[in-house]
Design an enzyme around this catalytic site. Structure first.
Site, PDB file in Angstrom:
ATOM      1  N   ASP A  86       7.025  -5.656   1.341  1.00 37.68           N
ATOM      2  CA  ASP A  86       7.153  -5.735   2.823  1.00 37.68           C
ATOM      3  C   ASP A  86       6.122  -4.088   2.438  1.00 37.68           C
ATOM      4  O   ASP A  86       6.478  -3.823   1.954  1.00 37.68           O
ATOM      5  CB  ASP A  86       8.201  -5.059   3.008  1.00 37.68           C
ATOM      6  CG  ASP A  86       8.038  -4.172   4.315  1.00 37.68           C
ATOM      7  OD1 ASP A  86       8.033  -4.593   5.854  1.00 37.68           O
ATOM      8  OD2 ASP A  86       8.039  -3.091   4.726  1.00 37.68           O
ATOM      9  N   TYR A  91       0.659   2.507   6.100  1.00 40.78           N
ATOM     10  CA  TYR A  91       1.029   2.877   5.476  1.00 40.78           C
ATOM     11  C   TYR A  91       0.171   3.215   4.155  1.00 40.78           C
ATOM     12  O   TYR A  91      -0.914   2.660   3.622  1.00 40.78           O
ATOM     13  CB  TYR A  91       2.277   1.673   4.514  1.00 40.78           C
ATOM     14  CG  TYR A  91       3.306   1.728   4.982  1.00 40.78           C
ATOM     15  CD1 TYR A  91       4.038   1.736   6.123  1.00 40.78           C
ATOM     16  CD2 TYR A  91       4.176   0.745   4.537  1.00 40.78           C
ATOM     17  CE1 TYR A  91       4.679   1.466   6.326  1.00 40.78           C
ATOM     18  CE2 TYR A  91       5.109   0.015   5.059  1.00 40.78           C
ATOM     19  CZ  TYR A  91       5.314   0.218   6.635  1.00 40.78           C
ATOM     20  OH  TYR A  91       6.087   0.019   6.849  1.00 40.78           O
TER      21      TYR A  91
END
Length: 165
Positions: A86, A91
């Site tokens: 994931d 991020y």
């Protein structure tokens, strides 16, 4: 890869799912290097339990990971049987997608299931999308994610932080 009926209890599931992650997490610290490898006859293997994702036909393991940006940890997890990763464009401002791309480089593309997310910016105070926000920006965001990952496709695309307008 075919879907198998579940013939395991909770304890065995947890053992099978977490054993690979625990081993991968300990290996970089040097703890693994101090222990002699057990003889091949003593090694226990646990089958990864898989499920079909809805009606998509995509078979995914019930255990996945998102490993920060630790490329070596992801490689060890993949070697241990983890196949679901994931990530998201947000991020580390895309650095995690780049790290995933490095971790899967040289592996057959179908050996890993990649889930990534696109982010549509919204006002943190009001929870409303910013003025002029449309879905037209998503294809460009997906193309940027594919480039960072170094792949031609992702298996699952999610929208990150969808809010109600």
């Amino acid at each position: 890869m075919s879907e198998r009926p579940c013939d395991t209890d909770r304890r065995r599931f947890l053992t099978a799912g977490l054993a690979g992650l625990a081993g991968a997490a300990l290996a970089p610290s040097g703890l693994r290097a101090q222990e002699p490898a057990p003889p091949a006859a003593e090694k226990k293997t646990y089958p990864m339990i898989n499920r079909t994702l809805g009606r998509t036909g995509i078979v995914v393991p019930i255990v996945g990971m998102g490993a920060g940006a630790n490329i070596e940890l992801m490689k060890r997890a993949f070697d241990a049987g983890i196949r679901l990763i994931d990530t998201s464009e947000v991020y580390g401002n895309g650095r995690h997608e780049e790290a995933v791309g490095q971790a899967i480089k040289g592996r057959p593309r179908d050996s890993v299931v990649i889930v990534t997310k696109s982010y549509i910016p919204f006002n943190q105070k009001t929870g409303q999308y910013r003025e002029g926000t449309t879905g037209e920006s998503i294809p460009g965001k997906v193309d940027a994610s594919l480039k960072r990952l170094g792949v031609e496709y992702v298996d699952v695309l999610l929208l990150h932080d969808v809010v109600r307008k």
